[in-house]
Design a protein around this motif. Structure first.
Motif, PDB file in Angstrom:
ATOM      1  N   ASN A  77       0.820  -1.194   0.044  1.00  0.00           N
ATOM      2  CA  ASN A  77       0.040   0.060  -0.225  1.00  0.00           C
ATOM      3  C   ASN A  77       0.780   1.471   0.000  1.00  0.00           C
ATOM      4  O   ASN A  77       0.348   2.293   0.166  1.00  0.00           O
ATOM      5  N   SER A  78       2.161   1.084  -0.164  1.00  0.00           N
ATOM      6  CA  SER A  78       2.876   2.217  -0.088  1.00  0.00           C
ATOM      7  C   SER A  78       4.135   2.113  -1.235  1.00  0.00           C
ATOM      8  O   SER A  78       3.909   1.215  -1.761  1.00  0.00           O
ATOM      9  N   GLU A  79       4.880   3.178  -1.262  1.00  0.00           N
ATOM     10  CA  GLU A  79       5.925   3.030  -2.295  1.00  0.00           C
ATOM     11  C   GLU A  79       6.986   1.941  -1.887  1.00  0.00           C
ATOM     12  O   GLU A  79       7.540   1.929  -0.776  1.00  0.00           O
ATOM     13  N   LYS A 110      11.357   2.175  -8.468  1.00  0.00           N
ATOM     14  CA  LYS A 110      10.193   2.394  -7.433  1.00  0.00           C
ATOM     15  C   LYS A 110       8.671   1.666  -8.228  1.00  0.00           C
ATOM     16  O   LYS A 110       8.576   1.992  -9.213  1.00  0.00           O
ATOM     17  N   GLU A 112       4.738   1.330  -6.888  1.00  0.00           N
ATOM     18  CA  GLU A 112       3.645   1.724  -6.229  1.00  0.00           C
ATOM     19  C   GLU A 112       2.232   1.518  -6.538  1.00  0.00           C
ATOM     20  O   GLU A 112       1.948   1.368  -7.793  1.00  0.00           O
ATOM     21  N   ARG A 113       1.445   1.206  -5.481  1.00  0.00           N
ATOM     22  CA  ARG A 113      -0.172   1.182  -6.007  1.00  0.00           C
ATOM     23  C   ARG A 113      -0.807   2.172  -6.576  1.00  0.00           C
ATOM     24  O   ARG A 113      -0.409   3.086  -5.707  1.00  0.00           O
ATOM     25  N   TYR A 122      -0.477  -1.223 -10.272  1.00  0.00           N
ATOM     26  CA  TYR A 122       0.745  -0.941  -9.887  1.00  0.00           C
ATOM     27  C   TYR A 122       1.440  -0.057 -10.963  1.00  0.00           C
ATOM     28  O   TYR A 122       1.176  -0.085 -12.047  1.00  0.00           O
TER      29      TYR A 122
END
Length: 146
Positions: A77-79, A110, A112-113, A122
């Protein structure tokens, strides 16, 4: 008039003609150098972008292979990024120093979602400092089944 002065006027090129020839040749060589230099920069920038695309695709493949074991992890849920060592591959929270790829560390990957909760889309971003000194970026979006 002497024989010497008559033959001097007929043979060889004048200094003005030689200077004009040097200017013309220099102009042609300068243009050729400029074109080849631009071509080499373009090739190098294409190589950088191609390398970044490969890294993004590798990140997607690694993520998909890790997803069944990390499907409910809060890190999703984060990077985050994928850290690979000779013995393990794991998801870690994003920190620029930990998420550099390749031995020279030029590329930063990186993941992320994105989107609404409950969706599994993503975004993979690969950043690097380009040949011309500007920040460059490749972005891929992908969906997973869960």
């Amino acid at each position: 008039m002497s024989v010497f002065s008559k033959s001097l006027g007929k043979a060889g090129d004048t200094i003005v003609e030689v200077l004009i020839a040097v200017v013309v040749v220099s102009s042609v060589l300068t243009g050729a150098f400029a074109i080849s230099n631009m071509s080499l920069k373009s090739i190098r920038m294409s190589q950088e972008r191609s390398e970044a695309q490969k890294l993004a695709q590798q990140a997607i493949e690694s993520f998909n292979s890790l997803l069944p074991s990390n499907g409910t992890s809060s890190i999703l849920n984060s990077e985050f990024c994928i850290k690979t060592t000779p013995s393990t591959t794991s998801l870690i929270a994003f920190a620029e120093s930990d998420c550099r790829d390749t031995p020279n560390g030029r590329y930063i990957t990186k993941i992320e979602r994105v989107g609404l909760t409950g969706t599994f889309t993503y975004k993979v971003t690969v950043n690097w400092d380009g040949l011309n000194g500007t920040k460059q970026e490749v972005v891929y979006y992908f969906k997973t089944a869960s």
